[in-house]
Design a protein around this motif. Structure first.
Motif, PDB file in Angstrom:
ATOM      1  N   GLY A   1       0.827  -1.206   0.000  1.00  0.00           N
ATOM      2  CA  GLY A   1       0.000   0.000   0.000  1.00  0.00           C
ATOM      3  C   GLY A   1       0.856   1.248   0.000  1.00  0.00           C
ATOM      4  N   SER A   2       0.652   2.109   0.984  1.00  0.00           N
ATOM      5  CA  SER A   2       1.428   3.350   1.086  1.00  0.00           C
ATOM      6  C   SER A   2       2.737   3.155   1.831  1.00  0.00           C
ATOM      7  N   ALA A   3       3.122   1.907   2.083  1.00  0.00           N
ATOM      8  CA  ALA A   3       4.409   1.532   2.692  1.00  0.00           C
ATOM      9  C   ALA A   3       4.551   1.936   4.157  1.00  0.00           C
ATOM     10  N   PRO A   4       3.525   1.770   4.996  1.00  0.00           N
ATOM     11  CA  PRO A   4       3.725   2.023   6.431  1.00  0.00           C
ATOM     12  C   PRO A   4       4.713   1.040   7.055  1.00  0.00           C
ATOM     13  N   THR A   5       4.853  -0.154   6.451  1.00  0.00           N
ATOM     14  CA  THR A   5       5.810  -1.132   6.977  1.00  0.00           C
ATOM     15  C   THR A   5       7.238  -0.616   6.830  1.00  0.00           C
ATOM     16  N   ALA A   6       7.567  -0.066   5.664  1.00  0.00           N
ATOM     17  CA  ALA A   6       8.909   0.509   5.481  1.00  0.00           C
ATOM     18  C   ALA A   6       9.138   1.643   6.470  1.00  0.00           C
ATOM     19  N   HIS A   7       8.145   2.509   6.616  1.00  0.00           N
ATOM     20  CA  HIS A   7       8.198   3.616   7.576  1.00  0.00           C
ATOM     21  C   HIS A   7       8.492   3.078   8.971  1.00  0.00           C
ATOM     22  N   ALA A   8       7.756   2.023   9.372  1.00  0.00           N
ATOM     23  CA  ALA A   8       7.899   1.474  10.718  1.00  0.00           C
ATOM     24  C   ALA A   8       9.259   0.823  10.928  1.00  0.00           C
ATOM     25  N   VAL A   9       9.764   0.112   9.919  1.00  0.00           N
ATOM     26  CA  VAL A   9      11.072  -0.549  10.045  1.00  0.00           C
ATOM     27  C   VAL A   9      12.170   0.494  10.258  1.00  0.00           C
ATOM     28  N   ILE A  10      12.148   1.553   9.467  1.00  0.00           N
ATOM     29  CA  ILE A  10      13.153   2.611   9.608  1.00  0.00           C
ATOM     30  C   ILE A  10      13.068   3.239  11.001  1.00  0.00           C
ATOM     31  N   GLN A  11      11.845   3.557  11.434  1.00  0.00           N
ATOM     32  CA  GLN A  11      11.667   4.200  12.742  1.00  0.00           C
ATOM     33  C   GLN A  11      12.073   3.275  13.876  1.00  0.00           C
TER      34      GLN A  11
ATOM     35  N   ASN B   1      14.286   0.859  13.777  1.00  0.00           N
ATOM     36  CA  ASN B   1      15.753   0.784  13.783  1.00  0.00           C
ATOM     37  C   ASN B   1      16.363   2.002  14.458  1.00  0.00           C
ATOM     38  N   ILE B   2      15.764   3.162  14.223  1.00  0.00           N
ATOM     39  CA  ILE B   2      16.253   4.380  14.864  1.00  0.00           C
ATOM     40  C   ILE B   2      16.024   4.309  16.375  1.00  0.00           C
ATOM     41  N   ASP B   3      14.864   3.783  16.770  1.00  0.00           N
ATOM     42  CA  ASP B   3      14.514   3.746  18.189  1.00  0.00           C
ATOM     43  C   ASP B   3      15.393   2.801  18.991  1.00  0.00           C
ATOM     44  N   ASP B   4      15.725   1.628  18.414  1.00  0.00           N
ATOM     45  CA  ASP B   4      16.468   0.645  19.220  1.00  0.00           C
ATOM     46  C   ASP B   4      17.830   0.270  18.636  1.00  0.00           C
ATOM     47  N   GLY B   5      18.256   0.954  17.561  1.00  0.00           N
ATOM     48  CA  GLY B   5      19.576   0.657  16.990  1.00  0.00           C
ATOM     49  C   GLY B   5      19.620  -0.633  16.202  1.00  0.00           C
ATOM     50  N   GLY B   6      18.470  -1.138  15.763  1.00  0.00           N
ATOM     51  CA  GLY B   6      18.419  -2.395  15.019  1.00  0.00           C
ATOM     52  C   GLY B   6      18.895  -2.259  13.584  1.00  0.00           C
ATOM     53  N   LYS B   7      19.005  -3.406  12.920  1.00  0.00           N
ATOM     54  CA  LYS B   7      19.463  -3.437  11.533  1.00  0.00           C
ATOM     55  C   LYS B   7      18.480  -4.218  10.661  1.00  0.00           C
ATOM     56  N   ARG B   8      17.216  -4.043  10.940  1.00  0.00           N
ATOM     57  CA  ARG B   8      16.188  -4.709  10.135  1.00  0.00           C
ATOM     58  C   ARG B   8      16.161  -4.120   8.721  1.00  0.00           C
ATOM     59  N   ARG B   9      15.720  -4.936   7.773  1.00  0.00           N
ATOM     60  CA  ARG B   9      15.527  -4.455   6.410  1.00  0.00           C
ATOM     61  C   ARG B   9      14.124  -4.838   5.946  1.00  0.00           C
ATOM     62  N   PHE B  10      13.657  -4.168   4.921  1.00  0.00           N
ATOM     63  CA  PHE B  10      12.293  -4.408   4.479  1.00  0.00           C
ATOM     64  C   PHE B  10      12.244  -4.694   2.988  1.00  0.00           C
ATOM     65  N   ILE B  11      11.256  -5.509   2.618  1.00  0.00           N
ATOM     66  CA  ILE B  11      10.888  -5.720   1.216  1.00  0.00           C
ATOM     67  C   ILE B  11       9.397  -5.455   1.134  1.00  0.00           C
ATOM     68  N   CYS B  12       9.014  -4.445   0.371  1.00  0.00           N
ATOM     69  CA  CYS B  12       7.609  -4.086   0.223  1.00  0.00           C
ATOM     70  C   CYS B  12       7.166  -4.361  -1.211  1.00  0.00           C
ATOM     71  N   ILE B  13       6.064  -5.066  -1.354  1.00  0.00           N
ATOM     72  CA  ILE B  13       5.570  -5.475  -2.662  1.00  0.00           C
ATOM     73  C   ILE B  13       4.211  -4.837  -2.896  1.00  0.00           C
ATOM     74  N   GLN B  14       4.050  -4.185  -4.028  1.00  0.00           N
ATOM     75  CA  GLN B  14       2.778  -3.528  -4.307  1.00  0.00           C
ATOM     76  C   GLN B  14       2.492  -3.552  -5.804  1.00  0.00           C
ATOM     77  N   PHE B  15       1.322  -4.044  -6.160  1.00  0.00           N
ATOM     78  CA  PHE B  15       0.878  -4.012  -7.550  1.00  0.00           C
ATOM     79  C   PHE B  15       0.657  -2.549  -7.957  1.00  0.00           C
TER      80      PHE B  15
END
Length: 469
Positions: free
Chosen positions: A262-272, A274-288
């Motif tokens: 959709g509007s990529a709230p998952t990417a938004h959340a992953v970045i935020q 990582n900033i909050d806890d110093g993590g190194k998560r990555r995201f793959i977002c798929i949208q038709f």
């Protein structure tokens, strides 16, 4: 599934189930053995989703169905009921290998612990020492410091036997009230509780956000020319962050996949997160690339909304990092960015099977494969297709090597797998290029077949000590 419904292709729910099944099946294949999937769903399909998930994941791997209180205020225009909640259905790939990560303790949770008697063990909260479950040694009487006698009320029993009660009372773990005259209660110390909170199945909008917050987030990051294009079913990033906290480790470099971005709230959340806890998560977002109701200058599809949102959010974070003393330091040196890939036809010609085995037909096919790249191919597209065909990650780095103008050489390095390949897409290969690259039998070097003369092929085999080429 057999109920006739002309408005939904003749079979009620069938189209939705047929669309979901292969995606959920693939999602299970992609999950690690200790992986977990969160699926946001409304009332209309949650029952079918459970049946579908039981088929794919197994009923034994069901974890919970969470109720998300998504509405800030009730809809008075609703015909029957104001639908104030959605569901989040949670399944593990393997129930025996996955456990939720505890949520951080809140100030409200810790505020329940006090220390009115200056107990050296620190703040505590009291809990009832009686229960309704029958306990054969739980029917005794106890005496308070003030001399009052207490026993459990009718139908209840002490939770511990008398010898244990006297032992914990001697240790100062029984609370008899300010003047020692109350029904005894057990002290539970803050220092002894779990350093986190077990996730619950009701998520309030105060904790994880609501639909109005979600829309506000979107409008702050994406500039719409038409209100008709603003999505109605946007998720707040805080909701996704709750899932990330429960289901991912900040130290594991987890990959988060969203099949309906959709509007990529998952990417938004992953970045935020990582900033909050110093993590190194990555995201793959798929949208038709579903077209918008009113195509705009920079927004033609839902996928464009997601791309603009991620880019705007990263720009916002980058600008904040440049302000002194206004940004958390834990992730200061991390690079923020994303890549966009589109599903297209291959850049390589495909052999077209035919029943015509004549010499003329076969010659045409062979001529086509003299150079297997399709007409009008683009260098970047071919390089990334090679990345996929060679089993490298889409996070690989592409670097052009200085070859003194002899050939255009690309080094592709995959940090995740610690693998590297060299690629040349030129029509001809300079005789000195293999030597300049110091190729050996451990090197993966890819070039076009038409670039290799017989002499070059022989020299390559000799230089790399290959038995075949």
């Amino acid at each position: 599934l057999l109920t006739s419904n002309p408005e939904t292709s003749g079979r009620y729910h069938s189209a939705w189930l047929s669309m979901m099944y292969p995606r959920l099946f693939l999602a299970r294949q992609l999950l690690r053995d200790d992986g977990v999937i969160f699926i946001s769903i409304d009332d209309h399909e949650v029952h079918n989703l459970r049946l579908l998930m039981n088929t794919i994941f197994g009923e034994e791997n069901f974890i919970a169905t969470v109720i998300w209180h998504k509405i800030f205020s009730p809809k008075n225009t609703a015909r029957h009921f104001s639908e104030d909640h959605d569901y989040v259905v949670i399944y593990a790939k393997n129930n025996n290998q996955w456990l939720p990560i505890l949520l951080p303790r809140t100030e409200n949770a810790d505020a329940r612990y006090e220390n009115p008697d200056n107990d050296p063990l620190g703040p505590w909260a009291s809990s009832d020492l009686t229960a309704r479950n029958y306990y054969s040694e739980g029917t005794y009487e106890v005496e308070s410091p003030s001399g009052r006698i207490f026993k459990p009320s009718v139908g209840t029993y002490w939770r511990v036997k008398k010898s244990k009660f006297l032992e914990i009372d001697k240790e100062g773990r029984i609370w008899w009230g300010p003047v020692g005259n109350n029904m005894p209660r057990l002290k539970r110390y803050l220092s002894e509780v779990k350093q986190g909170i077990v996730p619950q199945t009701i998520w309030k909008f105060e904790d994880v956000g609501h639909t109005q917050e979600a829309k506000k987030e979107l409008l702050e990051l994406v500039k719409f020319e038409s209100t008709e294009n603003v999505l109605d079913t946007v998720k707040p990033s805080r909701l996704i962050q709750r899932m990330l906290h429960i289901g991912t480790e900040k130290s594991d470099e987890d990959i988060v996949v969203d099949f309906f971005a959709g509007s990529a709230p998952t990417a938004h959340a992953v970045i935020q997160q990582n900033i909050d806890d110093g993590g190194k998560r990555r995201f793959i977002c798929i949208q038709f690339p579903e077209p918008l109701p009113e195509p705009e200058t920079n927004l033609k599809s839902i996928a464009d909304i997601g791309k603009q949102r991620i880019g705007s959010f990263i720009s916002k974070i980058t600008a904040e990092r440049q302000k002194p003393l206004e940004f958390k330091q834990n992730n200061q040196k991390e690079f923020l960015g994303f890549r966009v890939f589109k599903l297209v036809e291959s850049n390589f010609e495909r052999w077209i099977g035919t029943d015509d085995k004549s010499t003329e037909t076969l010659e045409k096919q062979m001529v086509m494969f003299k150079d297997p790249l399709i007409a009008g191919w683009k260098k970047e597209d071919v390089l990334w297709e090679i990345v996929l065909r060679e089993g490298l990650s889409l996070t690989s780095r592409l670097e052009r090597i200085d070859n003194e103008g002899k050939n255009e050489i690309w080094r592709i390095h995959d940090d995740d797998k610690d693998q590297e390949i060299l690629v040349c897409l030129d029509k001809s290969l300079n005789k000195n290029t293999p030597k300049d690259l110091t190729l050996d039998k451990e090197t993966r070097f890819i070039c076009r077949d038409i670039a290799l003369t017989d002499t070059l092929a022989a020299n390559l085999a000799l230089q790399c000590r290959l038995k075949t080429i």
